[in-house]
Design a protein around this motif. Structure first.
Motif, PDB file in Angstrom:
ATOM      1  N   LEU A 137       1.016  -1.058   0.029  1.00 61.92           N
ATOM      2  CA  LEU A 137      -0.551   0.177   0.097  1.00 61.92           C
ATOM      3  C   LEU A 137       1.083   1.313  -0.271  1.00 61.92           C
ATOM      4  CD1 LEU A 137      -2.979  -1.470   2.743  1.00 61.92           C
ATOM      5  CD2 LEU A 137      -2.665  -1.656   0.223  1.00 61.92           C
ATOM      6  N   GLU A 138       0.653   2.236  -0.898  1.00 69.91           N
ATOM      7  CA  GLU A 138       1.022   3.322  -0.650  1.00 69.91           C
ATOM      8  C   GLU A 138       0.923   4.208   0.073  1.00 69.91           C
ATOM      9  OE1 GLU A 138       0.946   7.201  -3.559  1.00 69.91           O
ATOM     10  OE2 GLU A 138      -0.596   6.101  -4.000  1.00 69.91           O
ATOM     11  N   GLU A 139       0.317   4.170   1.089  1.00 71.07           N
ATOM     12  CA  GLU A 139       0.143   4.788   2.639  1.00 71.07           C
ATOM     13  C   GLU A 139       1.323   3.758   3.876  1.00 71.07           C
ATOM     14  OE1 GLU A 139      -3.512   3.198   1.766  1.00 71.07           O
ATOM     15  OE2 GLU A 139      -2.744   4.055   0.649  1.00 71.07           O
ATOM     16  N   SER A 140       1.646   2.159   3.341  1.00 69.71           N
ATOM     17  CA  SER A 140       1.704   2.239   4.675  1.00 69.71           C
ATOM     18  C   SER A 140       3.765   2.544   4.409  1.00 69.71           C
ATOM     19  CB  SER A 140       2.414   0.633   3.155  1.00 69.71           C
ATOM     20  OG  SER A 140       0.791  -0.106   3.800  1.00 69.71           O
ATOM     21  N   MET A 141       4.188   2.129   5.360  1.00 66.01           N
ATOM     22  CA  MET A 141       5.629   2.035   5.893  1.00 66.01           C
ATOM     23  C   MET A 141       6.428   1.315   5.513  1.00 66.01           C
ATOM     24  SD  MET A 141       5.027   4.655   7.906  1.00 66.01           S
ATOM     25  CE  MET A 141       6.891   5.325   9.086  1.00 66.01           C
ATOM     26  N   PRO A 142       8.186   1.600   5.080  1.00 66.55           N
ATOM     27  CA  PRO A 142       8.542   1.209   5.216  1.00 66.55           C
ATOM     28  C   PRO A 142       8.084  -0.579   5.797  1.00 66.55           C
ATOM     29  CG  PRO A 142       9.572   2.555   4.963  1.00 66.55           C
ATOM     30  CD  PRO A 142       8.461   2.460   5.820  1.00 66.55           C
ATOM     31  N   ILE A 240      17.877  11.777  -6.578  1.00 65.48           N
ATOM     32  CA  ILE A 240      17.310  12.512  -6.411  1.00 65.48           C
ATOM     33  C   ILE A 240      17.487  13.942  -5.612  1.00 65.48           C
ATOM     34  CG2 ILE A 240      16.551  10.645  -6.969  1.00 65.48           C
ATOM     35  CD1 ILE A 240      15.796  10.806  -3.341  1.00 65.48           C
ATOM     36  N   ASP A 241      16.825  14.670  -5.283  1.00 66.95           N
ATOM     37  CA  ASP A 241      17.444  15.860  -4.230  1.00 66.95           C
ATOM     38  C   ASP A 241      16.491  15.082  -2.724  1.00 66.95           C
ATOM     39  OD1 ASP A 241      17.091  17.721  -2.474  1.00 66.95           O
ATOM     40  OD2 ASP A 241      16.430  19.312  -4.957  1.00 66.95           O
ATOM     41  N   VAL A 242      17.910  14.157  -2.769  1.00 61.57           N
ATOM     42  CA  VAL A 242      17.267  13.518  -0.640  1.00 61.57           C
ATOM     43  C   VAL A 242      16.614  14.572   0.290  1.00 61.57           C
ATOM     44  CG1 VAL A 242      17.998  12.437   0.861  1.00 61.57           C
ATOM     45  CG2 VAL A 242      19.280  11.802  -1.188  1.00 61.57           C
ATOM     46  N   ASN A 243      16.879  16.127  -0.249  1.00 60.01           N
ATOM     47  CA  ASN A 243      16.288  16.930   1.335  1.00 60.01           C
ATOM     48  C   ASN A 243      14.764  17.704   0.697  1.00 60.01           C
ATOM     49  OD1 ASN A 243      18.958  17.628   3.220  1.00 60.01           O
ATOM     50  ND2 ASN A 243      19.648  17.849   1.169  1.00 60.01           N
ATOM     51  N   ARG A 244      14.832  17.378  -0.362  1.00 66.17           N
ATOM     52  CA  ARG A 244      13.648  17.571  -0.679  1.00 66.17           C
ATOM     53  C   ARG A 244      12.250  16.595  -0.514  1.00 66.17           C
ATOM     54  NH1 ARG A 244      12.654  20.317  -6.432  1.00 66.17           N
ATOM     55  NH2 ARG A 244      13.576  21.890  -5.577  1.00 66.17           N
ATOM     56  N   SER A 245      13.112  15.015  -1.185  1.00 63.80           N
ATOM     57  CA  SER A 245      12.360  14.624  -1.148  1.00 63.80           C
ATOM     58  C   SER A 245      11.753  13.562   0.814  1.00 63.80           C
ATOM     59  CB  SER A 245      13.486  13.002  -0.951  1.00 63.80           C
ATOM     60  OG  SER A 245      12.557  11.334  -0.941  1.00 63.80           O
ATOM     61  N   PHE A 246      12.682  14.420   1.677  1.00 61.62           N
ATOM     62  CA  PHE A 246      13.356  14.344   3.151  1.00 61.62           C
ATOM     63  C   PHE A 246      11.623  15.101   3.910  1.00 61.62           C
ATOM     64  CE2 PHE A 246      13.394  14.884   7.076  1.00 61.62           C
ATOM     65  CZ  PHE A 246      14.301  14.044   7.964  1.00 61.62           C
ATOM     66  N   LEU A 247      11.500  16.179   3.085  1.00 63.36           N
ATOM     67  CA  LEU A 247      10.692  17.025   3.369  1.00 63.36           C
ATOM     68  C   LEU A 247       9.236  16.341   2.190  1.00 63.36           C
ATOM     69  CD1 LEU A 247      12.075  20.784   2.502  1.00 63.36           C
ATOM     70  CD2 LEU A 247      11.926  19.611   5.011  1.00 63.36           C
ATOM     71  N   ALA A 248       9.180  16.004   1.885  1.00 62.91           N
ATOM     72  CA  ALA A 248       7.964  15.677   1.135  1.00 62.91           C
ATOM     73  C   ALA A 248       7.704  13.854   1.544  1.00 62.91           C
ATOM     74  CB  ALA A 248       8.160  15.106  -0.535  1.00 62.91           C
ATOM     75  N   GLU A 249       8.308  13.368   2.548  1.00 62.84           N
ATOM     76  CA  GLU A 249       8.158  12.386   3.083  1.00 62.84           C
ATOM     77  C   GLU A 249       9.180  12.601   4.651  1.00 62.84           C
ATOM     78  OE1 GLU A 249       5.522  10.824   2.390  1.00 62.84           O
ATOM     79  OE2 GLU A 249       5.055  10.512  -0.214  1.00 62.84           O
ATOM     80  N   LEU A 254      12.843   9.139   8.154  1.00 65.47           N
ATOM     81  CA  LEU A 254      13.339   8.590   9.060  1.00 65.47           C
ATOM     82  C   LEU A 254      12.803   6.531   9.482  1.00 65.47           C
ATOM     83  CD1 LEU A 254      11.277  11.651  11.355  1.00 65.47           C
ATOM     84  CD2 LEU A 254      13.809  11.489  11.099  1.00 65.47           C
ATOM     85  N   SER A 255      12.026   6.304   9.479  1.00 65.60           N
ATOM     86  CA  SER A 255      12.020   5.199   9.829  1.00 65.60           C
ATOM     87  C   SER A 255      13.134   4.055   8.559  1.00 65.60           C
ATOM     88  CB  SER A 255      10.395   4.758   9.092  1.00 65.60           C
ATOM     89  OG  SER A 255      10.321   2.977   8.682  1.00 65.60           O
ATOM     90  N   THR A 256      13.437   5.231   6.926  1.00 67.09           N
ATOM     91  CA  THR A 256      14.437   4.363   6.800  1.00 67.09           C
ATOM     92  C   THR A 256      15.604   3.755   7.150  1.00 67.09           C
ATOM     93  OG1 THR A 256      13.052   5.286   4.792  1.00 67.09           O
ATOM     94  CG2 THR A 256      15.657   4.519   4.249  1.00 67.09           C
ATOM     95  N   MET A 257      16.143   4.847   7.321  1.00 62.86           N
ATOM     96  CA  MET A 257      17.444   6.423   8.387  1.00 62.86           C
ATOM     97  C   MET A 257      17.315   4.450   9.545  1.00 62.86           C
ATOM     98  SD  MET A 257      18.759   7.223   5.665  1.00 62.86           S
ATOM     99  CE  MET A 257      20.057   7.176   6.950  1.00 62.86           C
ATOM    100  N   LYS A 258      16.066   4.545  10.217  1.00 62.28           N
ATOM    101  CA  LYS A 258      16.318   3.939  11.095  1.00 62.28           C
ATOM    102  C   LYS A 258      16.456   2.701  11.520  1.00 62.28           C
ATOM    103  CE  LYS A 258      14.301   1.869  15.296  1.00 62.28           C
ATOM    104  NZ  LYS A 258      12.326   2.773  16.462  1.00 62.28           N
ATOM    105  N   GLN A 288      18.934  19.104   7.022  1.00 61.63           N
ATOM    106  CA  GLN A 288      18.330  18.217   8.072  1.00 61.63           C
ATOM    107  C   GLN A 288      18.831  18.019   9.292  1.00 61.63           C
ATOM    108  OE1 GLN A 288      15.183  17.682   6.859  1.00 61.63           O
ATOM    109  NE2 GLN A 288      16.095  17.598   5.009  1.00 61.63           N
ATOM    110  N   PRO A 289      19.306  19.294  10.114  1.00 64.11           N
ATOM    111  CA  PRO A 289      19.944  19.551  11.620  1.00 64.11           C
ATOM    112  C   PRO A 289      19.213  18.632  12.340  1.00 64.11           C
ATOM    113  CG  PRO A 289      18.850  21.977  10.378  1.00 64.11           C
ATOM    114  CD  PRO A 289      18.456  20.775   9.783  1.00 64.11           C
ATOM    115  N   SER A 290      17.521  18.925  12.116  1.00 64.43           N
ATOM    116  CA  SER A 290      17.398  18.083  14.046  1.00 64.43           C
ATOM    117  C   SER A 290      17.381  16.636  13.729  1.00 64.43           C
ATOM    118  CB  SER A 290      15.431  18.826  13.906  1.00 64.43           C
ATOM    119  OG  SER A 290      15.103  17.869  12.480  1.00 64.43           O
ATOM    120  N   ALA A 291      16.691  16.082  12.711  1.00 64.91           N
ATOM    121  CA  ALA A 291      17.540  14.295  12.370  1.00 64.91           C
ATOM    122  C   ALA A 291      18.532  14.483  12.212  1.00 64.91           C
ATOM    123  CB  ALA A 291      16.869  14.160  10.583  1.00 64.91           C
ATOM    124  N   GLN A 292      19.634  14.844  12.447  1.00 61.39           N
ATOM    125  CA  GLN A 292      20.949  14.961  12.704  1.00 61.39           C
ATOM    126  C   GLN A 292      20.745  15.213  14.291  1.00 61.39           C
ATOM    127  OE1 GLN A 292      23.916  17.126  10.440  1.00 61.39           O
ATOM    128  NE2 GLN A 292      22.887  16.443   8.959  1.00 61.39           N
TER     129      GLN A 292
END
Length: 532
Positions: A137-142, A240-249, A254-258, A288-292
């Motif tokens: 599902l598109e709305e599911s998590m990784p 891809i533009d990773v930072n723009r992608s991060f803002l969109a999703e 965050l789940s991916t990096m975990k 993404q300073p807060s995520a870092q």
């Protein structure tokens, strides 16, 4: 009773599926059918088991080993019938006593929490759930996507040399189609997770086949496929533009990096360079300073734990130092990295590659100097990479004195890189001295190298041929004497070319006198008409 033994991982899959699809009564009836010997003609066809089960009539059963929900029977029962259950028990008989697993499964069925509903409604609901599980599902998590991926390849195992290639190609071909109509940002991350799934699965295959008699082939296949996956991941992140992608999703990222961190920070033996993947992606998330900050806090907490295994601590230290480097605190990063129990040069080529790409040669030089102590124990490929980075950096420095000093200190490992550089820079005398020091015969050198020196100053080659000829004579056998004569002929031609025939005559008679007791050698000299 005929027993078909399916792979153990397939059997484990069936054991998990049975309580999800059967009620206790039907399952026990299935055991009775099996116990009375009513299951016959059990055969494996692809990823399905075909069987014949006899009750009042003869029924044909097909049990799917990859998607159990699709199993069928020719009887009239609308659901998972006793005939499918009987086939399951006949398969389990190859592993243990069917009556024991029956009790375990009945217990799981009784303790399973489910709302009260009719048996027919239960079957319908379970089939709907099974159908939904077969579509991401598109709305599911990784994590949900990965469960779907696992379901599609559940039970897949390495059984021959090319199995890993089969998995790699099959995953790339079959999994992307499910997200064809998703929005771009989510579809990109879905594709990213397909690669992550393949990497995790490759690592699993690698661990499972270590004790196999084909372990070498499996290990090699896993490493090749893992490197292909790493290359695809790098290509994806660069595209891809990773930072723009991060803002969109943000939640997906965050789940991916975990998820990546869970694999990268364990320090376990793996064909996948998880630490590279972890650092490469974080390096791209510059905005993404807060995520870092949250990740740094997590790493500090993990490093504060006592009694960490050395490999895990090394992974944590390298990850924590990475954030120091991202923030420009190189000295602080070096201080952390100095605590590594087992530093490996290849773990830091990520930075060298980045500095080279950006033309930051001053930074490159700092890192090359820091890496120098660890390169002496590096494998051949890492040593070669280190030397190439040094050579590329030297081209942007005022002089090459430090490069030459490094190459000399790394001898004999740096021999091929150093000799090539000496020829390239026309330092022919140093090149000859290096061959003399390593006792290299001209017969073992490339003709084009010798020709370059001969055209520059053929006299430089005299000591090289002198040394090689006398070493050949000292071997004291007919074959070595013939080798010595070959060298002497070249030596004669050089003396003649530089107009020093008298010196040649003096040398050859002195050589004959020195080895006058070696009769066979004297004969070879006479054949060459150098002595009487």
């Amino acid at each position: 009773m005929l027993k078909l033994q399916i792979p153990k991982n397939r059997m484990n899959y069936l054991i998990k599926q049975i309580p999800l699809h059967f009620d206790a009564i039907r399952l026990e009836q299935g055991w009775e059918y099996y116990h009375k010997g009513r299951v016959t003609e059990v055969d494996l066809k692809g990823l399905s088991v075909l069987a014949t089960v006899t009750s009042k009539q003869v029924h044909k059963v097909e049990v799917h080993l990859e998607n159990f929900a699709a199993s069928t029977c020719t009887c009239s029962f609308d659901g998972f019938c006793q005939h499918i259950g009987a086939t399951f028990f006949s398969l389990y008989a190859a592993y243990g006593r069917a009556e024991l697993v029956l009790q375990q499964l009945k217990q799981q069925i009784h303790t399973r929490k489910k709302p009260a509903r009719s048996a027919a409604a239960s079957v319908i609901q379970e089939r709907k759930a099974a159908a939904q599980a077969n579509v991401p599902l598109e709305e599911s998590m990784p994590s949900d996507w990965h469960r779907f991926f696992e379901g599609k390849f559940h039970g897949f195992s390495i059984s021959h040399q090319h199995s890993i290639e089969t998995f790699y190609e099959s995953a790339l071909e079959s999994l992307p189609t499910f997200a064809a109509n998703w929005r771009d940002t989510t579809r990109e991350l879905y594709m990213f997770h397909i690669v992550l799934f393949m990497m995790r699965k490759i690592e699993q295959f690698y661990q499972e086949t270590k004790s196999s008699y084909l372990s070498y082939y499996h290990e090699n296949g896993c490493k090749i496929s893992a490197k292909n996956c790493e290359d695809k991941l790098v290509e994806f992140v660069d595209r891809i533009d990773v930072n723009r992608s991060f803002l969109a999703e943000p939640k997906i990222w965050l789940s991916t990096m975990k998820m990546v961190g869970e694999s990268a920070l364990q320090g376990k033996d793996s064909p996948v360079d998880w630490l590279f993947v972890y650092r490469f992606i974080w390096w791209k998330l510059t905005d993404q300073p807060s995520a870092q900050k949250e990740e740094v806090t997590r790493l500090d907490g993990l490093l504060a734990k006592k009694e960490l295994l050395p490999k895990k601590k090394d992974s944590l230290l390298a990850a924590r130092a990475h954030f120091d480097i991202m923030q420009g605190h190189t000295e602080q990063a070096f201080e952390r990295l100095g605590q590594l129990a087992h530093p490996h040069a290849k773990d830091f080529f990520l930075y060298l590659n980045k500095f080279a790409s950006d033309g930051q040669w001053d930074h490159m030089l700092v890192w090359l100097r820091w890496l120098f102590p660890s390169i002496t124990n590096a494998n051949h490929d890492d040593f070669r990479t280190f030397c190439q980075y040094w050579l590329d950096t030297t081209k942007h420095l005022a002089n090459d004195s430090e490069w030459v000093q490094v190459m000399e200190s790394l001898l004999p490992r740096s021999y091929y890189y150093y000799t090539a550089y000496l020829l390239q820079t026309k330092r022919y005398r140093q090149w000859v001295d290096l061959q003399l020091a390593n006792r290299i015969s001209p017969l073992n050198l490339y003709g084009i190298e010798l020709k370059a020196i001969e055209e520059h100053d053929s006299a430089l080659l005299l000591p090289l041929y002198h040394q090689a000829a006398e070493r050949a004579v000292l071997e004291k056998n007919r074959a070595s004497y013939k080798t010595a004569v070959r060298l002497l002929k070249k030596l004669h031609s050089i003396y003649k070319h530089i107009g020093q025939d008298d010196r040649w005559e003096h040398y050859i008679y002195r050589l004959a006198d020195k080895f006058s007791r070696l009769r066979a050698f004297q004969e070879e000299l006479k054949k060459g008409k150098w002595i009487r």
